[in-house]
Design a protein around this motif. Sequence first.
Motif, mmCIF file in Angstrom:
data_model
loop_
_atom_site.group_PDB
_atom_site.id
_atom_site.type_symbol
_atom_site.label_atom_id
_atom_site.label_comp_id
_atom_site.label_asym_id
_atom_site.label_seq_id
_atom_site.Cartn_x
_atom_site.Cartn_y
_atom_site.Cartn_z
ATOM 1 N N THR A 267 0.842 -1.200 0.000
ATOM 2 C CA THR A 267 0.000 0.000 0.000
ATOM 3 C C THR A 267 0.872 1.242 0.000
ATOM 4 O OG1 THR A 267 -1.732 -1.139 1.260
ATOM 5 C CG2 THR A 267 -1.772 1.281 1.281
ATOM 6 N N TRP A 268 0.455 2.213 -0.776
ATOM 7 C CA TRP A 268 1.073 3.535 -0.762
ATOM 8 C C TRP A 268 0.142 4.461 0.001
ATOM 9 C CZ3 TRP A 268 1.804 7.010 -5.748
ATOM 10 C CH2 TRP A 268 2.515 8.176 -5.392
ATOM 11 N N LEU A 269 0.587 4.936 1.149
ATOM 12 C CA LEU A 269 -0.149 5.929 1.932
ATOM 13 C C LEU A 269 0.368 7.295 1.536
ATOM 14 C CD1 LEU A 269 -1.924 7.033 4.236
ATOM 15 C CD2 LEU A 269 -0.075 6.459 5.827
ATOM 16 N N LEU A 270 -0.489 8.077 0.907
ATOM 17 C CA LEU A 270 -0.104 9.403 0.432
ATOM 18 C C LEU A 270 -0.946 10.460 1.141
ATOM 19 C CD1 LEU A 270 1.480 11.197 -1.579
ATOM 20 C CD2 LEU A 270 -0.400 10.856 -3.199
ATOM 21 N N VAL A 271 -0.272 11.354 1.829
ATOM 22 C CA VAL A 271 -0.935 12.465 2.510
ATOM 23 C C VAL A 271 -0.525 13.761 1.820
ATOM 24 C CG1 VAL A 271 -1.247 13.681 4.692
ATOM 25 C CG2 VAL A 271 -0.945 11.192 4.687
ATOM 26 N N GLU A 272 -1.518 14.524 1.393
ATOM 27 C CA GLU A 272 -1.274 15.770 0.676
ATOM 28 C C GLU A 272 -2.087 16.909 1.301
ATOM 29 O OE1 GLU A 272 0.494 16.718 -2.706
ATOM 30 O OE2 GLU A 272 1.641 15.480 -1.316
ATOM 31 N N PRO A 273 -1.706 18.152 1.046
ATOM 32 C CA PRO A 273 -2.499 19.267 1.569
ATOM 33 C C PRO A 273 -3.926 19.226 1.045
ATOM 34 C CG PRO A 273 -0.372 20.038 0.788
ATOM 35 C CD PRO A 273 -0.497 18.616 0.341
ATOM 36 N N THR A 330 -3.851 0.721 -9.773
ATOM 37 C CA THR A 330 -5.219 0.462 -10.235
ATOM 38 C C THR A 330 -6.281 0.802 -9.192
ATOM 39 O OG1 THR A 330 -5.160 -1.845 -9.475
ATOM 40 C CG2 THR A 330 -4.398 -1.399 -11.723
ATOM 41 N N ARG A 331 -5.852 1.006 -7.950
ATOM 42 C CA ARG A 331 -6.815 1.327 -6.887
ATOM 43 C C ARG A 331 -6.395 2.614 -6.193
ATOM 44 N NH1 ARG A 331 -6.541 -4.384 -3.922
ATOM 45 N NH2 ARG A 331 -4.509 -4.366 -4.996
ATOM 46 N N PHE A 332 -7.319 3.537 -6.146
ATOM 47 C CA PHE A 332 -7.051 4.864 -5.591
ATOM 48 C C PHE A 332 -8.307 5.339 -4.883
ATOM 49 C CE2 PHE A 332 -7.031 9.419 -5.510
ATOM 50 C CZ PHE A 332 -5.707 9.845 -5.516
ATOM 51 N N GLN A 333 -8.155 5.653 -3.608
ATOM 52 C CA GLN A 333 -9.310 6.182 -2.897
ATOM 53 C C GLN A 333 -8.887 7.138 -1.784
ATOM 54 O OE1 GLN A 333 -11.694 3.501 -0.525
ATOM 55 N NE2 GLN A 333 -9.996 2.106 -0.151
ATOM 56 N N ARG A 334 -9.751 8.111 -1.549
ATOM 57 C CA ARG A 334 -9.574 9.021 -0.411
ATOM 58 C C ARG A 334 -10.155 8.317 0.809
ATOM 59 N NH1 ARG A 334 -11.487 15.306 -0.111
ATOM 60 N NH2 ARG A 334 -10.579 15.237 -2.203
ATOM 61 N N VAL A 335 -9.325 8.143 1.850
ATOM 62 C CA VAL A 335 -9.779 7.392 3.016
ATOM 63 C C VAL A 335 -9.957 8.273 4.256
ATOM 64 C CG1 VAL A 335 -8.827 5.199 2.238
ATOM 65 C CG2 VAL A 335 -7.399 6.751 3.613
ATOM 66 N N VAL A 342 -5.466 15.703 3.067
ATOM 67 C CA VAL A 342 -6.254 14.630 2.460
ATOM 68 C C VAL A 342 -5.378 13.388 2.450
ATOM 69 C CG1 VAL A 342 -7.483 13.837 0.430
ATOM 70 C CG2 VAL A 342 -7.513 16.252 1.013
ATOM 71 N N VAL A 343 -5.976 12.245 2.779
ATOM 72 C CA VAL A 343 -5.236 10.993 2.887
ATOM 73 C C VAL A 343 -5.723 10.020 1.814
ATOM 74 C CG1 VAL A 343 -4.617 9.080 4.415
ATOM 75 C CG2 VAL A 343 -5.059 11.358 5.378
ATOM 76 N N TYR A 344 -4.784 9.540 1.003
ATOM 77 C CA TYR A 344 -5.124 8.626 -0.088
ATOM 78 C C TYR A 344 -4.520 7.238 0.180
ATOM 79 C CZ TYR A 344 -5.955 13.062 -2.553
ATOM 80 O OH TYR A 344 -6.385 14.311 -2.910
ATOM 81 N N GLU A 345 -5.297 6.226 -0.154
ATOM 82 C CA GLU A 345 -4.801 4.835 -0.171
ATOM 83 C C GLU A 345 -4.645 4.451 -1.645
ATOM 84 O OE1 GLU A 345 -6.120 0.785 1.994
ATOM 85 O OE2 GLU A 345 -7.555 1.542 0.526
#
Length: 348
Positions: A267-273, A330-335, A342-345
């Motif tokens: 999993t890539w945990l991406l946190v952005e402004p 292939t899977r991208f969602q705001r969690v 904003v936190v993306y999985e």
Amino acid sequence: MDHGKVAEFLGQFVADAGAVGSAGAVVIGHRLGLYQALAEGPATPEEFAERTGCVPRYLTEWLRNQAAGGYVSYDPATGAFSLTEEQAFCLADPNGPNLPAAFLIGVGYLKAESKLTEAFRTGDGVAWHEHDDDVFVGCDAFYRPGYVAELVPSWIPALDGVEEKLTAGARVADVGAGLATTSLLMAQAFPRSTVVASDYHAESIGLARKQAAEAGVADRVDFEVATAQTFSGRDYDLVTMFDCLHDMGDPLGAAHHVREALAPDGTWLLVEPYAADRVEDTLNPVGRLYYAGSLFLCTPNALSQEGGYALGAQAGEGPVRRLAEEAGFTRFQRVAQTPFNVVYEIRP
């Protein structure tokens, strides 16, 4: 011309101009521990001088400036200044929002104004490492309370199956880690897991090593001076990026590298402004704060690097989603989201 609107605009100017100098005053209070001292109880300038060891005349101007801005309270009956419980929490409590650190960042990046002015003419970038040390230390101190409050209690549990992996023992790459607050939080919360913290800025990694030793997790956190496109290791269960993808000149290259470094079920945990997709929806106080930081820090850093991108701190979800898709995810969602993040999985 509507003279009422002129007066209204001049009122805005007075507030903004006063805030410029007051930002420096907040930093002075932060460096000297004045907020913590005032949190001990009300004091006149003379009493405050005895408490802090500073000069009364300077303290008088500082206290009055802070009271005029609503950062300090004043009692005209006694001539004493004080902090309310709420002011103390935001300005003096180490477990609070640590708002002075935000001003430390601002005062730090304003020192690069002449470089940025020239960059407007040349199109050159101003790299992260070219900024004053206050920027690096301030960013870590300002973002830390949010990460403490959200990362382990909220963001990681929002990811599918990740908390269970970390509890059992997982391999984590924390990319663009800066002073590695997030790396240490994960190492402390999940002692069976190991974290590799990387950042291209060697000075930040040096400070991160010291913090890891002080936190007692140096045996579970490794450090590497590397970019997001070159960090080492493979088959990571989790790759994290906190508030840094938009700073990169080649975020697509970074996304490709994350895809290659992840385990097949990683999993890539991406946190952005936090940012809206439409410009008009970002024209608000939070957007203004981010655009200022983006102007001085994020966009110039991206333009200093190869890759051709300069997303800026208010890029929004659309560009980030497209980068992930182009990199093969292939899977991208705001969690999750907060007023600031904003936190993306993102998964293969």
